[in-house]
Write a protein that holds these residues in place. Structure first.
Motif, mmCIF file in Angstrom:
data_model
loop_
_atom_site.group_PDB
_atom_site.id
_atom_site.type_symbol
_atom_site.label_atom_id
_atom_site.label_comp_id
_atom_site.label_asym_id
_atom_site.label_seq_id
_atom_site.Cartn_x
_atom_site.Cartn_y
_atom_site.Cartn_z
ATOM 1 N N GLY A 298 -49.394 29.953 5.025
ATOM 2 C CA GLY A 298 -48.820 29.632 6.332
ATOM 3 C C GLY A 298 -48.005 30.781 6.893
ATOM 4 O O GLY A 298 -48.444 31.938 6.926
ATOM 5 N N THR A 299 -46.783 30.451 7.306
ATOM 6 C CA THR A 299 -45.903 31.456 7.888
ATOM 7 C C THR A 299 -45.625 32.588 6.898
ATOM 8 O O THR A 299 -45.556 33.761 7.271
ATOM 9 C CB THR A 299 -44.597 30.765 8.334
ATOM 10 N N ALA A 300 -45.471 32.234 5.624
ATOM 11 C CA ALA A 300 -45.207 33.267 4.604
ATOM 12 C C ALA A 300 -46.394 34.239 4.533
ATOM 13 O O ALA A 300 -46.212 35.436 4.302
ATOM 14 C CB ALA A 300 -44.958 32.610 3.249
ATOM 15 N N PHE A 301 -47.608 33.721 4.740
ATOM 16 C CA PHE A 301 -48.773 34.611 4.756
ATOM 17 C C PHE A 301 -48.680 35.553 5.959
ATOM 18 O O PHE A 301 -49.063 36.729 5.876
ATOM 19 C CB PHE A 301 -50.080 33.799 4.794
ATOM 20 N N PHE A 342 -45.494 37.808 -4.183
ATOM 21 C CA PHE A 342 -45.663 36.427 -3.730
ATOM 22 C C PHE A 342 -44.528 36.101 -2.765
ATOM 23 O O PHE A 342 -43.358 36.259 -3.116
ATOM 24 C CB PHE A 342 -45.654 35.473 -4.934
ATOM 25 N N VAL A 343 -44.898 35.669 -1.564
ATOM 26 C CA VAL A 343 -43.880 35.397 -0.544
ATOM 27 C C VAL A 343 -43.816 33.887 -0.318
ATOM 28 O O VAL A 343 -44.843 33.250 -0.058
ATOM 29 C CB VAL A 343 -44.210 36.142 0.773
ATOM 30 N N SER A 344 -42.611 33.332 -0.444
ATOM 31 C CA SER A 344 -42.463 31.884 -0.276
ATOM 32 C C SER A 344 -41.015 31.537 0.033
ATOM 33 O O SER A 344 -40.108 31.972 -0.677
ATOM 34 C CB SER A 344 -42.891 31.180 -1.571
ATOM 35 N N GLN A 345 -40.807 30.762 1.083
ATOM 36 C CA GLN A 345 -39.455 30.302 1.390
ATOM 37 C C GLN A 345 -38.966 29.393 0.270
ATOM 38 O O GLN A 345 -37.937 29.652 -0.351
ATOM 39 C CB GLN A 345 -39.465 29.543 2.732
ATOM 40 N N SER A 346 -39.741 28.347 -0.004
ATOM 41 C CA SER A 346 -39.297 27.316 -0.959
ATOM 42 C C SER A 346 -39.394 27.783 -2.404
ATOM 43 O O SER A 346 -38.657 27.315 -3.259
ATOM 44 C CB SER A 346 -40.173 26.066 -0.801
ATOM 45 N N GLY A 347 -40.338 28.673 -2.662
ATOM 46 C CA GLY A 347 -40.600 29.075 -4.052
ATOM 47 C C GLY A 347 -41.283 27.974 -4.847
ATOM 48 O O GLY A 347 -41.382 28.048 -6.070
ATOM 49 N N GLY A 394 -35.258 22.692 8.645
ATOM 50 C CA GLY A 394 -36.322 22.385 9.614
ATOM 51 C C GLY A 394 -37.663 22.676 8.956
ATOM 52 O O GLY A 394 -37.810 23.682 8.264
ATOM 53 N N VAL A 395 -38.633 21.776 9.167
ATOM 54 C CA VAL A 395 -39.929 21.973 8.504
ATOM 55 C C VAL A 395 -40.588 23.274 8.963
ATOM 56 O O VAL A 395 -41.180 24.000 8.161
ATOM 57 C CB VAL A 395 -40.837 20.735 8.741
ATOM 58 N N ALA A 396 -40.462 23.595 10.245
ATOM 59 C CA ALA A 396 -41.051 24.850 10.724
ATOM 60 C C ALA A 396 -40.183 26.026 10.271
ATOM 61 O O ALA A 396 -38.986 26.054 10.539
ATOM 62 C CB ALA A 396 -41.159 24.818 12.238
ATOM 63 N N SER A 397 -40.792 26.958 9.615
ATOM 64 C CA SER A 397 -40.027 28.083 9.075
ATOM 65 C C SER A 397 -39.661 29.075 10.193
ATOM 66 O O SER A 397 -40.525 29.516 10.938
ATOM 67 C CB SER A 397 -40.882 28.777 8.016
ATOM 68 N N THR A 398 -38.384 29.409 10.287
ATOM 69 C CA THR A 398 -37.939 30.364 11.319
ATOM 70 C C THR A 398 -37.123 31.477 10.676
ATOM 71 O O THR A 398 -37.608 32.591 10.498
ATOM 72 C CB THR A 398 -37.095 29.647 12.404
ATOM 73 N N GLY A 403 -36.253 36.606 7.443
ATOM 74 C CA GLY A 403 -35.745 37.199 6.199
ATOM 75 C C GLY A 403 -36.866 37.843 5.385
ATOM 76 O O GLY A 403 -36.709 38.935 4.837
ATOM 77 N N GLN A 404 -38.013 37.149 5.320
ATOM 78 C CA GLN A 404 -39.155 37.709 4.567
ATOM 79 C C GLN A 404 -39.571 39.042 5.171
ATOM 80 O O GLN A 404 -39.816 40.024 4.452
ATOM 81 C CB GLN A 404 -40.348 36.743 4.631
ATOM 82 N N MET A 405 -39.638 39.084 6.508
ATOM 83 C CA MET A 405 -40.058 40.333 7.160
ATOM 84 C C MET A 405 -39.067 41.451 6.836
ATOM 85 O O MET A 405 -39.474 42.577 6.516
ATOM 86 C CB MET A 405 -40.139 40.135 8.684
ATOM 87 N N LEU A 481 -49.232 29.084 15.357
ATOM 88 C CA LEU A 481 -48.910 28.116 14.286
ATOM 89 C C LEU A 481 -47.667 27.302 14.659
ATOM 90 O O LEU A 481 -47.644 26.073 14.539
ATOM 91 C CB LEU A 481 -48.702 28.853 12.955
ATOM 92 N N LYS A 482 -46.630 28.002 15.147
ATOM 93 C CA LYS A 482 -45.380 27.300 15.491
ATOM 94 C C LYS A 482 -45.642 26.287 16.602
ATOM 95 O O LYS A 482 -45.155 25.170 16.557
ATOM 96 C CB LYS A 482 -44.303 28.291 15.970
ATOM 97 N N LEU A 483 -46.417 26.704 17.621
ATOM 98 C CA LEU A 483 -46.660 25.790 18.738
ATOM 99 C C LEU A 483 -47.447 24.562 18.272
ATOM 100 O O LEU A 483 -47.117 23.433 18.622
ATOM 101 C CB LEU A 483 -47.403 26.517 19.873
ATOM 102 N N LYS A 484 -48.476 24.805 17.454
ATOM 103 C CA LYS A 484 -49.293 23.685 16.948
ATOM 104 C C LYS A 484 -48.435 22.692 16.180
ATOM 105 O O LYS A 484 -48.458 21.503 16.413
ATOM 106 C CB LYS A 484 -50.338 24.205 15.944
ATOM 107 N N GLU A 485 -47.676 23.223 15.200
ATOM 108 C CA GLU A 485 -46.991 22.297 14.303
ATOM 109 C C GLU A 485 -45.863 21.536 14.976
ATOM 110 O O GLU A 485 -45.578 20.401 14.607
ATOM 111 C CB GLU A 485 -46.516 22.988 13.016
ATOM 112 N N LEU A 486 -45.253 22.161 16.005
ATOM 113 C CA LEU A 486 -44.109 21.488 16.631
ATOM 114 C C LEU A 486 -44.494 20.620 17.814
ATOM 115 O O LEU A 486 -43.902 19.574 18.029
ATOM 116 C CB LEU A 486 -43.085 22.523 17.098
#
Ligand code: F6R
Length: 605
Positions: A298-301, A342-347, A394-398, A403-405, A481-486
């Motif tokens: 998803g966003t992490a990708f 490996f990139v992941s907010q939640s881990g 928030g479910v949508a990662s912002t 931070g990942q970037m 992705l953000k527009l779709k999910e929200l």
């Protein structure tokens, strides 16, 4: 997904179960339920919908008991209704489950042949009935171990027993599970976040582990049924900041927190005195590195995709990116000089964790870029680079995406320096730019009013398209992705140069097309692609760091972000596309923090 809580105490537990379930709702919000033990009875209450509904039921009809389990569901097997909500109880046992039992159909048939009756459509109920059967001849621990041996798939479980009033059993295979310690009270939870208001002393179950909790002790067993000890972690206080404050929802708080997120992250990694980057102990010697492979979902990708451009631009290392759910099933060629990131907010994302396991089994060196430092992915990696964003609810990662970037950019810069792929003046210039990045992000947030007006253009739209080239292409994907999910509005993200190869057919009078075009080497080319859209009636919403006057009169709206180094432009351009998705969703009255069908932590395949 799904969230599990269990509390063994010397006082009534239902209120604390409800409070913890509210914290776990980010994992699933299709239905909620709890079961407590009181006067030798299992008292089960459940409902479809949110924890709020469960709370109303308990308000009218309280559940007593000093021991209990609770659950929030993200439906996999069976529609999200009251019957399919967890716990799933028999006369003598009650179970909450996170994960998927892959052989549930086969197990169900066998149980039905033996006379068992199923109430729900879930895979979980087989666990309840298998344990019920085992309890006829075994104690609870043996019964659960025997049941686990029959299950295929990944799961975390919380189980209580009518005839064993003082214990909760937890078990983990694949899906995360933590325990918490307190005086006269112990806890089981899908994550430490759910337990934080009650304790900061936590242990984590590893795959195959089982635990037995009572109010005054916790015993652990490994998959060989041998007693083991567990390390106890003390959680840091800063991760307790999980309040909405004056914001309407967590997402807006998290978007507006981004200047601070950036500042914290940059301060962690940049040594201001030495003007250098504090990243050491690379698991693969940078000078010898063969390839970097970046993996996420998803966003992490999308942050992996941006990083590919950065690593390629700043270093001479070959870079590959992959979506974790694809990577894990491909026939891969490993090389011990590759670094797998490996990139992941939640881990905790199941596909990313499985991709990491495959690399580890093949003795590859692994790095994780995570927000949750106590997570499975962080604990299983050779090397961890935290993003220091604080809890993202928030479910949508912002802010985690931001931070990942930043971490990926800093990492590419450090690698370039060690390998001498970059000259020192350029390196120093990038460090300087990073220091002013938080202020630039602050300025991007000031575009909110304009973005709000732009959002109205989407109300009658059939769909929309986000276009970008180079570093703006992943931002186009992220915007869609953000527009779709929200907002549940169909959106496509495309590299602008690809339009003529098919997607141009979608353009019709009035279709909103968001063109993301910083003044980089692609600028003129993107403008040409934009003209092709204008010629076919597309309504252009333009986001750039370039002065407005130069832009075409056919542009319906334009948003300007500050102009900083071109390599950092994706970080700045992200802010208006987050605000856009947010405001379209607000106008459409959507649930901002809990979009339909989604959950924050994707712990199933
Ligand atoms: C989208 C979003 C998801 C996550 C994805 C990976 O806004 O949040 O696409 O990015 O599920 O999650 P993590 O980063 O936790 O591995």
């Amino acid at each position: 997904m799904c969230g599990i809580i269990g509390i063994a105490s010397n006082k009534p537990v239902s209120i604390n179960i409800i409070n913890s379930l509210k914290k776990l709702e980010y994992r699933g919000y299709d239905s909620a339920g709890l079961a407590t033990l009181n006067q030798n009875e299992i008292n089960e209450k459940k409902c479809s919908g949110r924890v709020e509904e469960l709370e109303k039921i308990l308000f009218k009809n309280p559940s007593d008991g000093n021991l209990g389990i609770g659950h929030v569901r993200w439906a996999t097997h069976g529609i999200p209704n009251q019957i399919n909500a967890h716990p799933h109880s028999s006369e003598i046992v009650s179970v909450v489950h996170n994960g998927i039992i892959e052989n549930s159909d086969e197990l169900k048939k066998n149980l039905e042949l033996k006379g068992s009756k199923f109430k729900s459509q879930t895979d979980t109920e087989v666990i309840t009935l298998l344990i019920t059967d085992e309890l006829k001849k075994n104690n609870p621990v043996k019964s659960v171990f025997n049941t686990l041996k029959q299950l295929k798939g990944s799961f975390a479980l919380g189980i209580i027993f009518k005839s064993y009033q003082n214990i909760i059993i937890g078990a983990r295979r694949g899906s995360p599970l933590a325990v918490g310690y307190s005086k006269d009270e112990n806890y089981l939870g899908s994550d430490s976040y759910a337990l934080k208001s009650m304790t900061n002393k936590i242990s984590y179950l590893d795959d195959g582990d089982l635990c037995v909790l009572s109010k005054d002790k916790i015993d652990f067993y490994n998959n060989e049924e041998k007693k083991i000890n567990k390390k106890v972690y003390t959680l840091s206080d800063d991760e307790n900041i999980s309040d909405k404050g004056d914001y309407k929802n967590f997402m807006s708080k998290e978007i507006f927190e981004q200047p601070i997120t950036a500042k914290n992250c940059i301060n962690e990694y940049i040594d201001s005195l030495k003007k250098d980057i504090n990243i050491y102990n690379f698991p693969v010697k940078p000078e010898d590195m063969n390839k970097i492979v970046l993996i996420g979902c998803g966003t992490a990708f999308h942050s992996c995709l941006i990083a590919k451009y950065w690593f390629e631009e700043l270093t001479n290392i070959e870079v590959e990116i992959d979506i974790a759910s694809e990577f894990r099933y491909r026939k891969l060629k490993f090389n011990s000089k590759n670094l797998y990131i490996f990139v992941s907010q939640s881990g905790e994302t199941a596909d990313t964790a499985a991709a990491l396991d495959i690399c580890k089994k093949n003795n590859m060196k692994t790095c994780s870029i995570v927000n949750a430092v106590e997570s499975t992915i962080a604990r299983n990696s050779d090397w961890v680079l935290p993003i220091h964003a604080g809890p993202e609810i928030g479910v949508a990662s912002t802010k985690a995406f931001l931070g990942q970037m930043i971490v990926l950019f800093i990492l590419s810069l450090k690698l370039a320096k060690i390998r001498k792929d970059i000259d020192l003046p350029s390196y120093d210039k990038h460090i300087k730019n990073l220091k002013v990045l938080p202020i630039a992000i602050e300025k991007c947030l000031k575009t909110e009013n304009k973005v709000q007006s732009m959002a109205k253009e989407f109300l009658d739209a059939k769909g929309s398209m986000f276009l970008g080239r180079g570093l703006s292409y992943p931002i186009a994907l992220e915007g869609a992705l953000k527009l779709k999910e929200l907002s549940y509005l169909h959106a496509e993200g495309y590299p602008a140069g690809e339009m003529k190869h098919g997607p141009l057919a979608l353009i019709e009078e009035g279709l909103p097309v968001i063109v993301i075009a910083p003044k980089d080497k692609y600028f003129e080319k993107t403008l040409s692609n934009m003209q092709e859209v204008i010629a076919r009636g597309g309504k252009i919403l333009f986001i750039s760091d370039h002065k407005k006057e130069l832009i075409d009169e056919n542009i319906r709206f334009s948003i300007k972000v500050p102009s900083l180094d071109k390599l950092l432009s994706p970080i700045l351009l992200t802010v208006p596309i987050q605000l856009l998705a947010y405001h379209v969703a607000i106008l459409k009255n959507c649930d901002i923090d809990k979009p339909r069908n989604l959950a924050k932590s994707v712990t199933v395949e």
